[in-house]
Design a protein around this motif. Structure first.
Motif, PDB file in Angstrom:
ATOM      1  N   THR A 414     -43.847  -8.391 -74.431  1.00  0.00           N
ATOM      2  CA  THR A 414     -45.080  -9.169 -74.278  1.00  0.00           C
ATOM      3  C   THR A 414     -44.723 -10.649 -74.262  1.00  0.00           C
ATOM      4  O   THR A 414     -44.041 -11.132 -75.178  1.00  0.00           O
ATOM      5  CB  THR A 414     -46.056  -8.878 -75.430  1.00  0.00           C
ATOM      6  OG1 THR A 414     -46.413  -7.492 -75.383  1.00  0.00           O
ATOM      7  CG2 THR A 414     -47.303  -9.735 -75.316  1.00  0.00           C
ATOM      8  N   LEU A 415     -45.135 -11.355 -73.224  1.00  0.00           N
ATOM      9  CA  LEU A 415     -44.817 -12.771 -73.091  1.00  0.00           C
ATOM     10  C   LEU A 415     -46.026 -13.620 -73.443  1.00  0.00           C
ATOM     11  O   LEU A 415     -47.143 -13.344 -73.010  1.00  0.00           O
ATOM     12  CB  LEU A 415     -44.371 -13.081 -71.662  1.00  0.00           C
ATOM     13  CG  LEU A 415     -44.066 -14.554 -71.355  1.00  0.00           C
ATOM     14  CD1 LEU A 415     -42.848 -15.028 -72.141  1.00  0.00           C
ATOM     15  CD2 LEU A 415     -43.858 -14.759 -69.856  1.00  0.00           C
ATOM     16  N   ARG A 416     -45.754 -14.656 -74.210  1.00  0.00           N
ATOM     17  CA  ARG A 416     -46.813 -15.597 -74.567  1.00  0.00           C
ATOM     18  C   ARG A 416     -46.267 -17.007 -74.421  1.00  0.00           C
ATOM     19  O   ARG A 416     -45.206 -17.331 -74.953  1.00  0.00           O
ATOM     20  CB  ARG A 416     -47.272 -15.341 -76.002  1.00  0.00           C
ATOM     21  CG  ARG A 416     -48.459 -16.200 -76.427  1.00  0.00           C
ATOM     22  CD  ARG A 416     -48.954 -15.729 -77.779  1.00  0.00           C
ATOM     23  NE  ARG A 416     -50.001 -16.592 -78.310  1.00  0.00           N
ATOM     24  CZ  ARG A 416     -50.566 -16.441 -79.511  1.00  0.00           C
ATOM     25  NH1 ARG A 416     -50.178 -15.430 -80.288  1.00  0.00           N
ATOM     26  NH2 ARG A 416     -51.505 -17.266 -79.937  1.00  0.00           N
ATOM     27  N   GLU A 417     -47.002 -17.843 -73.681  1.00  0.00           N
ATOM     28  CA  GLU A 417     -46.576 -19.222 -73.486  1.00  0.00           C
ATOM     29  C   GLU A 417     -47.428 -20.149 -74.350  1.00  0.00           C
ATOM     30  O   GLU A 417     -48.651 -20.093 -74.318  1.00  0.00           O
ATOM     31  CB  GLU A 417     -46.705 -19.631 -72.019  1.00  0.00           C
ATOM     32  CG  GLU A 417     -46.311 -21.083 -71.772  1.00  0.00           C
ATOM     33  CD  GLU A 417     -46.474 -21.512 -70.324  1.00  0.00           C
ATOM     34  OE1 GLU A 417     -46.591 -22.731 -70.084  1.00  0.00           O
ATOM     35  OE2 GLU A 417     -46.493 -20.622 -69.436  1.00  0.00           O
ATOM     36  N   ILE A 418     -46.742 -21.005 -75.112  1.00  0.00           N
ATOM     37  CA  ILE A 418     -47.428 -22.003 -75.941  1.00  0.00           C
ATOM     38  C   ILE A 418     -46.744 -23.343 -75.677  1.00  0.00           C
ATOM     39  O   ILE A 418     -45.612 -23.581 -76.114  1.00  0.00           O
ATOM     40  CB  ILE A 418     -47.347 -21.652 -77.439  1.00  0.00           C
ATOM     41  CG1 ILE A 418     -48.002 -20.290 -77.696  1.00  0.00           C
ATOM     42  CG2 ILE A 418     -48.015 -22.734 -78.278  1.00  0.00           C
ATOM     43  CD1 ILE A 418     -47.855 -19.802 -79.122  1.00  0.00           C
ATOM     44  N   ASN A 419     -47.409 -24.202 -74.957  1.00  0.00           N
ATOM     45  CA  ASN A 419     -46.854 -25.523 -74.677  1.00  0.00           C
ATOM     46  C   ASN A 419     -47.033 -26.398 -75.918  1.00  0.00           C
ATOM     47  O   ASN A 419     -48.135 -26.568 -76.424  1.00  0.00           O
ATOM     48  CB  ASN A 419     -47.567 -26.161 -73.486  1.00  0.00           C
ATOM     49  CG  ASN A 419     -46.807 -27.359 -72.964  1.00  0.00           C
ATOM     50  OD1 ASN A 419     -46.502 -28.289 -73.713  1.00  0.00           O
ATOM     51  ND2 ASN A 419     -46.495 -27.344 -71.677  1.00  0.00           N
ATOM     52  N   ILE A 420     -45.915 -26.931 -76.424  1.00  0.00           N
ATOM     53  CA  ILE A 420     -45.974 -27.657 -77.695  1.00  0.00           C
ATOM     54  C   ILE A 420     -45.999 -29.177 -77.517  1.00  0.00           C
ATOM     55  O   ILE A 420     -45.887 -29.923 -78.502  1.00  0.00           O
ATOM     56  CB  ILE A 420     -44.790 -27.256 -78.611  1.00  0.00           C
ATOM     57  CG1 ILE A 420     -43.442 -27.677 -77.995  1.00  0.00           C
ATOM     58  CG2 ILE A 420     -44.790 -25.763 -78.904  1.00  0.00           C
ATOM     59  CD1 ILE A 420     -42.261 -27.517 -78.941  1.00  0.00           C
ATOM     60  N   ARG A 421     -46.138 -29.659 -76.306  1.00  0.00           N
ATOM     61  CA  ARG A 421     -46.150 -31.106 -76.079  1.00  0.00           C
ATOM     62  C   ARG A 421     -47.226 -31.791 -76.935  1.00  0.00           C
ATOM     63  O   ARG A 421     -46.970 -32.798 -77.598  1.00  0.00           O
ATOM     64  CB  ARG A 421     -46.412 -31.411 -74.603  1.00  0.00           C
ATOM     65  CG  ARG A 421     -45.232 -31.192 -73.686  1.00  0.00           C
ATOM     66  CD  ARG A 421     -45.632 -31.381 -72.222  1.00  0.00           C
ATOM     67  NE  ARG A 421     -44.489 -31.261 -71.332  1.00  0.00           N
ATOM     68  CZ  ARG A 421     -43.768 -32.278 -70.885  1.00  0.00           C
ATOM     69  NH1 ARG A 421     -44.087 -33.507 -71.264  1.00  0.00           N
ATOM     70  NH2 ARG A 421     -42.751 -32.087 -70.077  1.00  0.00           N
TER      71      ARG A 421
END
Length: 658
Positions: A414-421
């Protein structure tokens, strides 16, 4: 001798049966050739002064007397040589005949070691002529000089303290309890075997395994000199298979059916370091006293200036990675299994059916994911329960981002993207850090934000955070404290960086899924980087090896520092030879100094590592292999490196002036 390297030789002269004068001449010539090559310990075959195949001629007084006279000449010839040599001959004592190995050095016969186990089966009938040797030494006289005669002799070199030699003869090593066991327990670091083992089909393989196995069991060097061409072929053929072994490794082996003198450098420091490390290896005192051992002292380097000649042995530039492809594949499969089984047990014990991995698209996180997939398959847990979190920020490139996404998809996670900028920018504002200042705060702030996210998601799903950092990074302290340094189970914690690459490649070659293989091969082609600094023209700008040095050098240093405790100077000398043509001496010294500085200063990070499986002989876990104080001072090691630096500078200046 320098840095503990002892040049040894096993020589097979082409003899004439029952012609001691001719044979002695051949032996002396080989000894002189050995001297020119820097040999310090040399072994010759069993009964080579007369020939092993003399049969009933051994009962002839003329032959026995001639052998004794020629031994005196050999001893006299040794006076001008810087070596100890072991020569086989028949020896009469009190009306009985013995098969002995005579040790000669410095113009003297130092001792006579008789053979104990006399074969009297199949093609052998030694008991027709010889008597079994006595273990405890007797003292015999030869032209007014007392000479020890017995199996339990230790030849101790006064100017090379780690060199203690003992001898056994041919069949002695083939029996269930060879004399060399007692010799090693009494302190012998090198075993010499004067042998006459004839050739039969397949015997050479067993013989080599036997010698190498004995050297491993006894943690010693083993010099095996075998009879060859020149012996009578009335019923037997001797192939002259000489073997030089060290703690289970064959350093050199001669061609069969071709009389040769083989040479190799044994590493006495390696032997003594291994014995020192092994608490189960017995202390020598008790065994020496119980066996009634006699110590015979001798010198090797009388007035000899120390030379820095090349080490006569192969020094592997990649000690963690087998050079043979088949062995390397086997090693990779084994390590992946160890990693997966370690994680499997932790998942079972905690009852977790979920795992969380920060997937960057780099080598380490790719390996961690592949290991986790194996563990989940073993437990029959759906791969969808592996939560791959990709967290792009200021330094993330399209290439690594795409590879992370594709990899998660191809393995079924399972892929989850969390942009931390945004969160990192907010954090910098909270602590008053200028986002345009790309310093350690800028880099570590991103790493810690990623770890916080992984830990919190693991709480959400009830899973374990799988650590991705490898052993090379831990040795150098190339990890953000309480950032990527932290996890709930570190599957890569004892895998060196040079081996990570091969593990990923092995998986790509064997997984049978072309699309996954293609992604993994692109990961392999991507420069190693933490990607914490903004890219330049869309490409990685921060390359780890430009900052901390080549990992192949650091893994070389790591192996010899932790596995054997070698001094910096010895490691430098070995690295110069191992990486000849690839790195200049100044570069090797620069990164060796950097290694020691980082290794000592970063122990505090290793002192609180998460659990993780040990996969090889070197590891940095504070609970097992490396119990090192975080406040240890590196001055001793760095001072030696400073002296080396000055020496290298003087050498370079001298070369430039020519």
């Amino acid at each position: 001798m320098k840095d503990g390297f002892l040049r040894t030789a096993a020589a097979t002269p082409k003899i004439r049966v029952a012609d001691p004068r001719y044979n002695a001449k051949q032996i002396i010539e080989l000894m002189e050739q050995g001297e020119s090559r820097g040999v310090r310990v040399m072994a010759f075959p069993e009964l080579c002064l007369t020939g092993y195949t003399c049969s009933d001629l051994f009962l002839q007084t003329a032959l026995l007397a001639a052998a004794k006279e020629e031994l005196k000449k050999i001893a006299q010839a040794s006076k001008k040589l810087h070596m100890i040599a072991f020569i086989g001959l028949p020896w009469e004592h009190e009306g009985k005949l013995y098969n002995v190995a005579a040790a000669v050095s410095g113009g003297r016969i130092l001792g006579l070691v008789p053979k104990k186990n006399l074969p009297n089966y199949s093609e052998f009938y030694e008991m027709r002529h010889f008597c079994p040797g006595n273990e405890r030494a007797l003292w015999i006289r030869m032209e007014g000089e007392k000479i020890p005669f017995g199996m339990n002799l230790l030849f101790c070199c006064e100017d090379v303290p780690d060199l203690v030699i003992a001898a056994e003869i041919c069949e002695d090593v083939w029996v269930p309890c060879p004399p060399s066991i007692s010799h090693a327990m009494a302190g012998a670091t090198v075993i010499v075997n004067c042998s006459a083992s004839d050739e039969t089909t397949g015997k050479d393989i067993y013989r080599k395994d036997l010698i190498c196995g004995q050297s491993a069991r006894l943690v010693c060097g083993y010099i095996y000199a075998n009879a060859g061409e020149g012996e009578s072929t009335q019923d037997l053929v001797f192939g002259g298979q000489n073997i030089l072994a060290e703690n289970g490794t064959c350093l050199m082996e001669s061609r069969r059916f071709s009389n040769e003198c083989i040479c190799a450098d044994m590493d006495l420091e390696r032997i003594t370091a291994e014995r020192r490390r092994m608490t189960t290896f017995p202390t020598a005192g008790a065994a020496k006293e119980a066996g009634g051992y006699v110590t015979v002292n001798f010198e090797l380097e009388r007035g000899l200036k120390e030379e820095s000649r090349p080490v006569l042995r192969y020094i592997d530039p990649a000690p963690f990675v087998p050079g043979d492809p088949a062995q390397r594949d086997r090693r990779c499969e084994e390590i992946l299994s160890i990693q997966a089984m370690g994680l499997k047990k932790r998942l079972e014990h905690t009852g977790c059916k979920q795992a969380v991995i920060g997937l960057s698209g780099g080598l380490d996180s790719s390996l961690a994911l592949l290991v986790t997939v194996r563990a989940f398959d073993l437990l029959k847990i759906p791969r969808a329960n592996i939560h791959c979190i990709t967290m792009p920020c200021f330094g993330t490139t399209d290439r690594t981002y795409s590879n992370a996404c594709a990899m998660a998809e191809k393995v079924g996670a399972t892929l989850r993207e969390i942009n931390i900028r945004q969160s990192v920018t907010s954090h910098f504002a909270d602590i008053g850090h200028d986002i345009n200042v790309h310093d350690v705060t800028y880099e570590n702030g991103q790493a810690r934000e990623r770890t916080q996210i992984l830990m919190d998601i693991s709480n959400q799903v009830g899973g374990l955070v799988i650590g991705t950092g490898d052993m090379s990074e831990l040795a150098l302290g190339w990890a953000t404290y309480n950032g990527d340094h932290m996890s709930m189970y570190g599957v890569n914690a004892s895998v060196p960086k040079t081996l990570v690459r091969h593990l990923v490649r092995y998986y790509a070659d064997t997984c049978g899924e072309k699309e996954l293989s293609d992604v993994l091969f692109d990961v392999l082609d991507t420069p190693v980087s933490p990607e914490l600094l903004p890219p330049e023209d869309g490409k990685i700008s921060q390359k780890t090896e430009d900052l901390v040095g080549p990992y192949e050098l650091h893994d070389f240093y790591l192996y010899y520092v932790l596995r054997f405790g070698y001094r910096p100077g010895k490691i430098f000398r070995m690295a110069v030879q191992a990486f000849e043509g690839r790195y200049e001496r100044e570069i090797i010294l620069k990164w060796l100094t950097a290694f020691y500085r980082r290794f000592f200063s970063q122990q505090f990070k290793r002192s609180c590592l998460p659990d993780g499986p040990k996969v090889g002989s070197v590891a940095v876990s504070p609970r097992g292999d490396l119990r090192m104080p975080s406040d240890a001072v590196s001055r001793l090691w760095l001072d030696e490196l400073k002296e080396l630096e000055q020496s290298v500078y003087r050498e370079r200046k001298g070369e430039a002036g020519k």
